[in-house]
Design a protein around this motif. Structure first.
Motif, short mmCIF file in Angstrom:
data_model
loop_
_atom_site.label_atom_id
_atom_site.label_comp_id
_atom_site.label_asym_id
_atom_site.label_seq_id
_atom_site.Cartn_x
_atom_site.Cartn_y
_atom_site.Cartn_z
N CYS A 9 -6.80 7.03 3.74
CA CYS A 9 -6.13 5.75 3.54
C CYS A 9 -4.94 5.67 4.49
N CYS B 274 -6.89 -3.26 3.06
CA CYS B 274 -7.69 -2.77 4.17
C CYS B 274 -9.17 -2.79 3.79
N CYS C 33 -10.76 0.91 3.55
CA CYS C 33 -9.98 1.88 2.81
C CYS C 33 -10.88 2.67 1.84
#
Length: 59
Positions: free
Chosen positions: A35, A42, A45
């Motif tokens: 991450c 994101c 992620c």
């Protein structure tokens, strides 16, 4: 003949462990290894991918 593949999981077969799903996505390059902690949303992620996999397997 093998089953058709949709995404990273075979159609008709549900994996029992969401971590396996995320690991497979990491190997395919769909999810990052770590991450980045810089963006709250994101798309690649691994933390969010794991949460999504848990929800998908629970349903």
């Amino acid at each position: 003949m093998s089953q058709p593949i949709r995404g990273s999981v075979r159609v008709g077969k549900k994996p029992d462990d969401p971590r396996k799903v995320v690991r497979k996505l990491m190997k395919a390059g769909k999810v990052k290894k770590k991450c980045c902690r810089s963006k709250p949303r994101c798309k690649k992620c691994p933390v969010l991918a794991l949460k999504k996999a848990k929800l998908d397997l629970a349903a």
